[in-house]
Design a protein around this motif. Structure first.
Motif, short mmCIF file in Angstrom:
data_model
loop_
_atom_site.label_atom_id
_atom_site.label_comp_id
_atom_site.label_asym_id
_atom_site.label_seq_id
_atom_site.Cartn_x
_atom_site.Cartn_y
_atom_site.Cartn_z
N ARG A 21 -2.32 -4.81 6.74
CA ARG A 21 -2.33 -3.84 5.64
C ARG A 21 -0.91 -3.38 5.32
O ARG A 21 -0.55 -3.22 4.14
N ASP A 22 -0.11 -3.17 6.37
CA ASP A 22 1.28 -2.76 6.15
C ASP A 22 2.05 -3.85 5.39
O ASP A 22 2.86 -3.55 4.51
N GLN A 23 1.79 -5.11 5.74
CA GLN A 23 2.48 -6.20 5.08
C GLN A 23 2.10 -6.29 3.60
O GLN A 23 2.95 -6.50 2.73
N ASN A 71 10.88 -3.28 -6.88
CA ASN A 71 11.95 -4.27 -6.82
C ASN A 71 12.90 -3.99 -5.64
O ASN A 71 14.11 -3.85 -5.80
N LEU A 72 12.32 -3.90 -4.45
CA LEU A 72 13.10 -3.60 -3.25
C LEU A 72 13.97 -4.80 -2.85
O LEU A 72 13.54 -5.94 -2.93
N ASN A 73 15.17 -4.51 -2.38
CA ASN A 73 16.00 -5.58 -1.84
C ASN A 73 15.67 -5.80 -0.37
O ASN A 73 14.84 -5.08 0.20
N SER A 74 16.28 -6.76 0.26
CA SER A 74 15.93 -7.12 1.64
C SER A 74 16.17 -5.96 2.61
O SER A 74 15.38 -5.73 3.54
N ASP A 75 17.27 -5.23 2.42
CA ASP A 75 17.57 -4.12 3.31
C ASP A 75 16.54 -3.00 3.15
O ASP A 75 16.09 -2.40 4.14
N GLN A 76 16.14 -2.73 1.90
CA GLN A 76 15.14 -1.70 1.65
C GLN A 76 13.78 -2.11 2.23
O GLN A 76 13.07 -1.28 2.78
N GLN A 77 13.46 -3.37 2.09
CA GLN A 77 12.20 -3.87 2.64
C GLN A 77 12.12 -3.62 4.15
O GLN A 77 11.08 -3.22 4.68
N LYS A 78 13.24 -3.86 4.83
CA LYS A 78 13.28 -3.66 6.27
C LYS A 78 13.06 -2.20 6.63
O LYS A 78 12.29 -1.87 7.55
N GLN A 79 13.71 -1.30 5.90
CA GLN A 79 13.59 0.13 6.18
C GLN A 79 12.18 0.66 5.88
O GLN A 79 11.62 1.45 6.65
N LEU A 114 6.47 2.16 7.42
CA LEU A 114 5.04 1.85 7.40
C LEU A 114 4.51 1.63 8.82
O LEU A 114 3.40 2.04 9.15
N SER A 115 5.30 0.98 9.63
CA SER A 115 4.91 0.75 11.02
C SER A 115 4.76 2.07 11.77
O SER A 115 3.84 2.26 12.56
N ASP A 116 5.69 2.99 11.50
CA ASP A 116 5.63 4.31 12.11
C ASP A 116 4.36 5.02 11.69
O ASP A 116 3.68 5.67 12.50
N ARG A 117 4.01 4.89 10.42
CA ARG A 117 2.79 5.50 9.90
C ARG A 117 1.56 4.94 10.61
O ARG A 117 0.67 5.68 11.02
N SER A 118 1.50 3.61 10.76
CA SER A 118 0.34 2.99 11.40
C SER A 118 0.17 3.43 12.85
O SER A 118 -0.93 3.64 13.34
N THR A 119 1.30 3.59 13.54
CA THR A 119 1.25 4.04 14.93
C THR A 119 0.67 5.44 15.02
O THR A 119 -0.19 5.73 15.86
N LYS A 120 1.13 6.33 14.15
CA LYS A 120 0.64 7.71 14.14
C LYS A 120 -0.83 7.76 13.75
O LYS A 120 -1.61 8.55 14.28
N MET A 121 -1.22 6.91 12.80
CA MET A 121 -2.61 6.87 12.37
C MET A 121 -3.52 6.41 13.50
O MET A 121 -4.61 6.95 13.70
N ALA A 122 -3.07 5.42 14.26
CA ALA A 122 -3.85 4.92 15.40
C ALA A 122 -4.02 6.02 16.45
O ALA A 122 -5.10 6.18 17.04
N MET A 123 -2.96 6.81 16.67
CA MET A 123 -3.03 7.91 17.62
C MET A 123 -4.04 8.96 17.16
O MET A 123 -4.82 9.50 17.95
N LEU A 124 -4.03 9.23 15.87
CA LEU A 124 -4.95 10.22 15.32
C LEU A 124 -6.39 9.76 15.49
O LEU A 124 -7.25 10.53 15.95
#
Length: 247
Positions: free
Chosen positions: A145-147, A158-166, A171-181
């Motif tokens: 889902r994050d991908q 229109n994100l560039n490669s650096d923005q995509q990484k950030q 999004l990964s941080d969000r998923s981790t917190k959601m799983a904890m909840l």
């Protein structure tokens, strides 16, 4: 355990910032129909699929009305209930649903001719198989889902490669917190008090601001403006959806 539940809730604020522009509209959002309109549409489909005559249409219409009345009664009971059903109550409900389905099947068999009933049974099976394959559920992993979300943001902003990484890290941080909840909610068997809800709401507002600040630092001015507009549009749709459900 209750403290653990509340503590986990305080992590949830960041969740909404990404969901605001990623959630797909529900069926009710795409198609705001009353129970009567849904029954009428269902009747039209059955009439077309099974070639129902006038008498059969009237009989099926009554059957659909009865089903809607039962469904509405069930929703009212669930809405008024302040406690979770026990295992015994869930088992009783499961048996009642099975009995209602069998009764409905018997009534449909009495209304339809042999060929129509055979086709109706096949249509039911096809629908059931579709649901089992995720026709109405999202069986994707959080990473998938994050991908997909990242791809949507990349296209929309229109994100560039650096923005995509950030953004991917966010999004990964969000998923981790959601799983904890979710885990804490499963582990906790208590309902949050009004004070707990107020504390959670306040924390969510603060986390929203923090998440917004992070996105603002990642995006350029035009991207951030567009992202804000997309969030607002989605928020307005959600408000309208809740309003329609109350009517």
């Amino acid at each position: 355990m209750k403290k653990l539940f509340i503590a986990a809730l305080l992590f949830v604020g960041i969740v909404s910032f990404a969901q605001d522009i990623n959630q797909k509209p529900t069926r009710d959002q795409r198609e705001k129909l009353t129970p009567e309109q849904r029954s009428e549409k269902h009747l039209q489909k059955l009439t077309s699929d099974l070639n129902l005559d006038k008498k059969q249409q009237e009989q099926v219409k009554q059957l659909l009305a009865e089903r809607n009345a039962k469904a509405e009664k069930f929703r009212e009971v669930r809405k008024d209930s302040k406690t979770k059903p026990t295992d015994v109550e869930r088992e009783a409900f499961k048996k009642q649903m099975k009995a209602d389905k069998e009764a409905n099947d018997t009534k449909m068999k009495a209304i339809l001719n042999t060929d129509q009933y055979t086709k109706w049974t096949a249509l039911k099976k096809e629908h059931k198989d579709h649901r089992g394959k995720g026709g109405h559920k999202d069986h994707k992993t959080p990473q998938e889902r994050d991908q997909e979300h990242l791809q949507k943001l990349t296209t929309d902003l229109n994100l560039n490669s650096d923005q995509q990484k950030q953004v991917s890290e966010l999004l990964s941080d969000r998923s981790t917190k959601m799983a904890m909840l979710k885990k804490s909610r499963r582990d906790s068997g208590v309902q949050p008090t009004e004070a707990d809800k107020k504390a959670m709401k306040k924390q969510m507002e603060e986390d929203h601001k923090a998440a917004d600040a992070k996105m603002k630092s990642i995006l350029n001015a035009d991207q951030y403006k567009k992202w804000t507009a997309i969030k607002k549009e989605h928020k307005d749709k959600m408000k309208q959806h809740k309003k329609d459900k109350k009517q």
